[in-house]
Scaffold this motif. Structure first.
Motif, PDB file in Angstrom:
ATOM      1  N   ALA A 359       0.826  -1.210   0.000  1.00  0.00           N
ATOM      2  CA  ALA A 359       0.000   0.000   0.000  1.00  0.00           C
ATOM      3  C   ALA A 359       0.858   1.257   0.000  1.00  0.00           C
ATOM      4  CB  ALA A 359      -0.930   0.000   1.216  1.00  0.00           C
ATOM      5  N   MET A 360       2.148   1.116   0.299  1.00  0.00           N
ATOM      6  CA  MET A 360       3.046   2.278   0.312  1.00  0.00           C
ATOM      7  C   MET A 360       3.646   2.579  -1.059  1.00  0.00           C
ATOM      8  SD  MET A 360       4.812   2.121   4.050  1.00  0.00           S
ATOM      9  CE  MET A 360       5.193   0.391   3.959  1.00  0.00           C
ATOM     10  N   LYS A 361       3.290   1.779  -2.046  1.00  0.00           N
ATOM     11  CA  LYS A 361       3.707   2.097  -3.404  1.00  0.00           C
ATOM     12  C   LYS A 361       3.148   3.468  -3.782  1.00  0.00           C
ATOM     13  CE  LYS A 361       3.481   0.389  -8.176  1.00  0.00           C
ATOM     14  NZ  LYS A 361       2.982  -0.704  -9.069  1.00  0.00           N
ATOM     15  N   GLY A 362       3.981   4.303  -4.366  1.00  0.00           N
ATOM     16  CA  GLY A 362       3.560   5.643  -4.740  1.00  0.00           C
ATOM     17  C   GLY A 362       3.935   6.713  -3.739  1.00  0.00           C
ATOM     18  N   LEU A 363       4.398   6.300  -2.541  1.00  0.00           N
ATOM     19  CA  LEU A 363       4.864   7.293  -1.579  1.00  0.00           C
ATOM     20  C   LEU A 363       6.171   7.913  -2.062  1.00  0.00           C
ATOM     21  CD1 LEU A 363       4.178   5.585   1.876  1.00  0.00           C
ATOM     22  CD2 LEU A 363       2.864   7.384   0.747  1.00  0.00           C
ATOM     23  N   PRO A 364       6.508   9.101  -1.572  1.00  0.00           N
ATOM     24  CA  PRO A 364       7.724   9.774  -2.032  1.00  0.00           C
ATOM     25  C   PRO A 364       8.962   8.895  -1.911  1.00  0.00           C
ATOM     26  CG  PRO A 364       6.420  11.252  -0.672  1.00  0.00           C
ATOM     27  CD  PRO A 364       5.765   9.905  -0.582  1.00  0.00           C
ATOM     28  N   HIS A 365       9.748   8.870  -2.985  1.00  0.00           N
ATOM     29  CA  HIS A 365      11.081   8.242  -3.042  1.00  0.00           C
ATOM     30  C   HIS A 365      11.053   6.713  -3.074  1.00  0.00           C
ATOM     31  CE1 HIS A 365      12.091  12.314  -1.989  1.00  0.00           C
ATOM     32  NE2 HIS A 365      11.658  12.190  -0.747  1.00  0.00           N
ATOM     33  N   VAL A 366       9.894   6.074  -3.021  1.00  0.00           N
ATOM     34  CA  VAL A 366       9.827   4.606  -3.004  1.00  0.00           C
ATOM     35  C   VAL A 366       9.979   4.078  -4.423  1.00  0.00           C
ATOM     36  CG1 VAL A 366       8.389   2.596  -2.517  1.00  0.00           C
ATOM     37  CG2 VAL A 366       8.390   4.542  -0.931  1.00  0.00           C
ATOM     38  N   ILE A 367      11.037   3.281  -4.659  1.00  0.00           N
ATOM     39  CA  ILE A 367      11.291   2.759  -6.003  1.00  0.00           C
ATOM     40  C   ILE A 367      11.080   1.244  -6.091  1.00  0.00           C
ATOM     41  CG2 ILE A 367      12.855   4.635  -6.623  1.00  0.00           C
ATOM     42  CD1 ILE A 367      15.197   2.728  -6.106  1.00  0.00           C
ATOM     43  N   ASP A 368      10.928   0.566  -4.954  1.00  0.00           N
ATOM     44  CA  ASP A 368      10.633  -0.867  -4.991  1.00  0.00           C
ATOM     45  C   ASP A 368      10.137  -1.301  -3.626  1.00  0.00           C
ATOM     46  OD1 ASP A 368      10.357  -3.434  -5.974  1.00  0.00           O
ATOM     47  OD2 ASP A 368      12.468  -3.972  -5.707  1.00  0.00           O
ATOM     48  N   GLN A 427      -0.163  -0.583  12.623  1.00  0.00           N
ATOM     49  CA  GLN A 427       0.611   0.497  13.244  1.00  0.00           C
ATOM     50  C   GLN A 427       1.954   0.681  12.564  1.00  0.00           C
ATOM     51  OE1 GLN A 427       1.156   0.046  17.486  1.00  0.00           O
ATOM     52  NE2 GLN A 427       2.656   1.720  17.594  1.00  0.00           N
ATOM     53  N   ILE A 428       2.609  -0.429  12.211  1.00  0.00           N
ATOM     54  CA  ILE A 428       3.902  -0.341  11.526  1.00  0.00           C
ATOM     55  C   ILE A 428       3.773   0.466  10.242  1.00  0.00           C
ATOM     56  CG2 ILE A 428       5.620  -1.684  10.238  1.00  0.00           C
ATOM     57  CD1 ILE A 428       5.192  -3.929  12.351  1.00  0.00           C
ATOM     58  N   PHE A 429       2.800   0.112   9.414  1.00  0.00           N
ATOM     59  CA  PHE A 429       2.715   0.746   8.101  1.00  0.00           C
ATOM     60  C   PHE A 429       2.080   2.135   8.160  1.00  0.00           C
ATOM     61  CE2 PHE A 429       2.841  -3.859   6.673  1.00  0.00           C
ATOM     62  CZ  PHE A 429       4.206  -3.807   6.412  1.00  0.00           C
ATOM     63  N   GLU A 430       1.212   2.370   9.126  1.00  0.00           N
ATOM     64  CA  GLU A 430       0.686   3.724   9.290  1.00  0.00           C
ATOM     65  C   GLU A 430       1.800   4.674   9.716  1.00  0.00           C
ATOM     66  OE1 GLU A 430      -2.443   3.226  12.105  1.00  0.00           O
ATOM     67  OE2 GLU A 430      -3.782   2.216  10.672  1.00  0.00           O
ATOM     68  N   THR A 431       2.616   4.234  10.668  1.00  0.00           N
ATOM     69  CA  THR A 431       3.735   5.070  11.120  1.00  0.00           C
ATOM     70  C   THR A 431       4.730   5.281  10.002  1.00  0.00           C
ATOM     71  OG1 THR A 431       3.485   4.225  13.372  1.00  0.00           O
ATOM     72  CG2 THR A 431       5.569   5.294  12.832  1.00  0.00           C
ATOM     73  N   LEU A 432       5.048   4.218   9.289  1.00  0.00           N
ATOM     74  CA  LEU A 432       6.047   4.325   8.231  1.00  0.00           C
ATOM     75  C   LEU A 432       5.548   5.205   7.091  1.00  0.00           C
ATOM     76  CD1 LEU A 432       8.881   3.376   7.795  1.00  0.00           C
ATOM     77  CD2 LEU A 432       8.008   1.291   6.754  1.00  0.00           C
ATOM     78  N   THR A 433       4.270   5.166   6.816  1.00  0.00           N
ATOM     79  CA  THR A 433       3.699   6.050   5.782  1.00  0.00           C
ATOM     80  C   THR A 433       3.916   7.508   6.170  1.00  0.00           C
ATOM     81  OG1 THR A 433       2.055   4.426   5.092  1.00  0.00           O
ATOM     82  CG2 THR A 433       1.587   6.729   4.584  1.00  0.00           C
ATOM     83  N   ARG A 434       3.628   7.850   7.422  1.00  0.00           N
ATOM     84  CA  ARG A 434       3.852   9.229   7.885  1.00  0.00           C
ATOM     85  C   ARG A 434       5.321   9.599   7.791  1.00  0.00           C
ATOM     86  NH1 ARG A 434       0.713   7.511  12.261  1.00  0.00           N
ATOM     87  NH2 ARG A 434       2.519   7.736  13.659  1.00  0.00           N
ATOM     88  N   VAL A 435       6.189   8.669   8.154  1.00  0.00           N
ATOM     89  CA  VAL A 435       7.618   8.936   8.116  1.00  0.00           C
ATOM     90  C   VAL A 435       8.084   9.224   6.699  1.00  0.00           C
ATOM     91  CG1 VAL A 435       9.881   7.842   8.378  1.00  0.00           C
ATOM     92  CG2 VAL A 435       8.193   7.680  10.230  1.00  0.00           C
ATOM     93  N   LEU A 436       7.684   8.375   5.749  1.00  0.00           N
ATOM     94  CA  LEU A 436       8.150   8.540   4.376  1.00  0.00           C
ATOM     95  C   LEU A 436       7.597   9.822   3.737  1.00  0.00           C
ATOM     96  CD1 LEU A 436       7.933   4.861   3.084  1.00  0.00           C
ATOM     97  CD2 LEU A 436       9.972   6.160   3.714  1.00  0.00           C
ATOM     98  N   LYS A 437       6.445  10.248   4.175  1.00  0.00           N
ATOM     99  CA  LYS A 437       5.896  11.513   3.670  1.00  0.00           C
ATOM    100  C   LYS A 437       6.598  12.725   4.249  1.00  0.00           C
ATOM    101  CE  LYS A 437       1.151   9.983   2.616  1.00  0.00           C
ATOM    102  NZ  LYS A 437      -0.284  10.101   3.005  1.00  0.00           N
TER     103      LYS A 437
END
Length: 440
Positions: A359-368, A427-437
């Motif tokens: 679900a984090m595909k498309g977040l800033p800087h994510v290439i794989d 929680q892991i992926f919600e937190t990581l989504t905020r971090v990557l943004k």
């Protein structure tokens, strides 16, 4: 006369694989752990998305393991392993052997993954000599492979930062290429479709050195520390076929993938490929007491046993091989795995983990994004001229937000304890989504 007590200014400890100066300016100290969380020195609960260092598979502070170690140290704190023994070492070896399919049926105990790798390499070389094929002295590894930090491990390993400052290392070592193919396999879910042909690189290297000179190939079924590289479909089976064709031992390094990480007890179960030797550590005691092991096939062990009965068959071992505390911890850990079904639990959660990760595909800087079982990786585009900086910024920001992740290069790697619940995954992926943004 004792030296005066010095204040704890953190300076004396030369930390491993750490930017020491940066850490000591802003230390991240952990003072407690229970189940899925660490407690930080400032009292925060840090969700562990890395099982410590890929090792705390049963979670933290498990009472059965704690009691086993406590009881053992009171009963028998240490016993030598050279020409002597203690019951729990034999009990643990038998229990592990019963978990393993034929022909794997013997266990050599070590104290870490690095020691397991060096032990497996030495067994491979000694085995070739014991069966009259002493010209088979070369060892093969793979680019981007991680096999610990002993000289044997860094020689067959293929991560340049672990090799470049340590001289010539072992001689007679070569490497096949890695399997990473981001152009064709980016954002694969599970095992990638493309790349089985990379196994043919083994044929090229064998032709260069001649099979009569090659003792063994060591590879990780899933390359973990380099950033979670999943083998393409059919790749490992083809590697096994080539090794059989040329009479070369195949060693699987399962220090990370062993004990339930991919949804089966071991990765060789998942991929249905049987190696000759297997290195393990980490999950064998859920990280509670340092321990490792090498699983050996019957024909390898039996070859050594052809020596005169009163002679030492293998001149190798460690002071702490099969340490009583480690054996007690391992036996209790296996109990926990069995009672709670943890060795296959990752298979039940794999699709939920996969969906949250991708679900984090498309977040800033994510290439794989890559995943298998309860392993995941997010590869970030490096900052020009500042490799590793972006991922390390994500690591620091995640810690500030009560999440522990791991980075290697510009790759975020995750491998939570096998007791993880869906709420933790959220929680892991919600937190990581905020971090990557939030990072540049």
């Amino acid at each position: 006369m004792t030296a005066p007590l010095r204040s704890n200014n953190l300076e004396a400890f030369w930390m491993p694989f750490t930017a020491n100066r940066q850490f000591k300016q802003q230390p991240r100290l952990l003072v407690g752990a229970k189940d899925m969380h660490y407690t930080s020195a400032d009292g925060r609960q840090i969700l562990d998305a890395t099982a410590g260092l890929w090792c705390c598979n049963a979670g933290h502070g498990r009472q059965k393991i704690v009691e086993a170690v406590s009881n053992q140290v009171a009963e028998l704190d240490y016993a030598p392993a050279f020409q002597m023994g203690h019951p729990k070492a034999f009990e643990l070896a038998a229990r592990l052997a019963n978990m393993l399919p034929a022909p794997l049926d013997h266990v050599f105990f070590t104290n870490s993954g690095s020691e397991s790798v060096d032990t497996a390499l030495k067994i491979a070389l000694a085995y070739q000599r014991a069966r009259g094929k002493g010209t088979k002295y070369r060892l093969l590894g793979r680019e981007r492979g991680y096999h610990g930090v002993g000289f044997g491990g860094i020689s067959v390993g293929g991560i340049s930062g672990n090799r470049k400052t340590f001289g010539t290392m072992l001689t007679g070592v070569d490497h096949i290429r890695h399997t990473h193919d981001i152009e064709r396999n980016a954002f694969s879910r599970g095992v990638p479709e493309y790349g089985v042909e990379f196994a043919e690189e083994l044929e090229r290297v064998i032709a260069l050195h001649d099979a009569s000179n090659i003792a063994a190939l060591i590879i990780e079924p899933v390359a973990g520390s380099t950033g979670v590289l999943i083998p393409p479909k059919g790749y490992l089976k083809r590697i096994r076929e080539i090794c059989d064709k040329h009479d070369i031992l195949l060693i699987f390094d399962e220090v990370i993938t062993g004990f339930g990480r991919v949804g089966t007890p071991f990765a060789f179960d998942y991929f249905d490929v049987m190696p000759d030797l297997v290195t393990v550590a980490k999950g064998i005691t859920s990280g509670v007491v340092p321990m490792g092991a090498v699983f050996a096939a019957k024909h390898i062990y039996d070859t050594f046993m052809d020596a005169p009965e009163n002679t030492i068959e293998l001149f190798h071992g460690y002071t702490y091989s099969g340490h009583p505390l480690a054996c007690a911890a391992a036996l209790a850990t296996l109990d926990v795995y069995e009672e709670e079904g943890l060795l296959t639990r990752a298979a039940d959660l794999a699709s939920y983990w996969e969906d949250g990760l991708h679900a984090m595909k498309g977040l800033p800087h994510v290439i794989d994004i890559r995943n298998l079982g309860l392993i995941g990786a997010i590869e970030l585009e490096p900052i020009p001229g500042a490799p590793t900086k972006r991922a390390f910024s994500a690591f620091l920001k995640a810690y500030e937000n009560n999440l522990m992740i791991r980075t290697t290069g510009d790759i975020i790697a995750m491998s939570p304890p096998l007791i993880v619940e869906k709420s933790h995954i959220d929680q892991i992926f919600e937190t990581l989504t905020r971090v990557l943004k939030s990072i540049d």
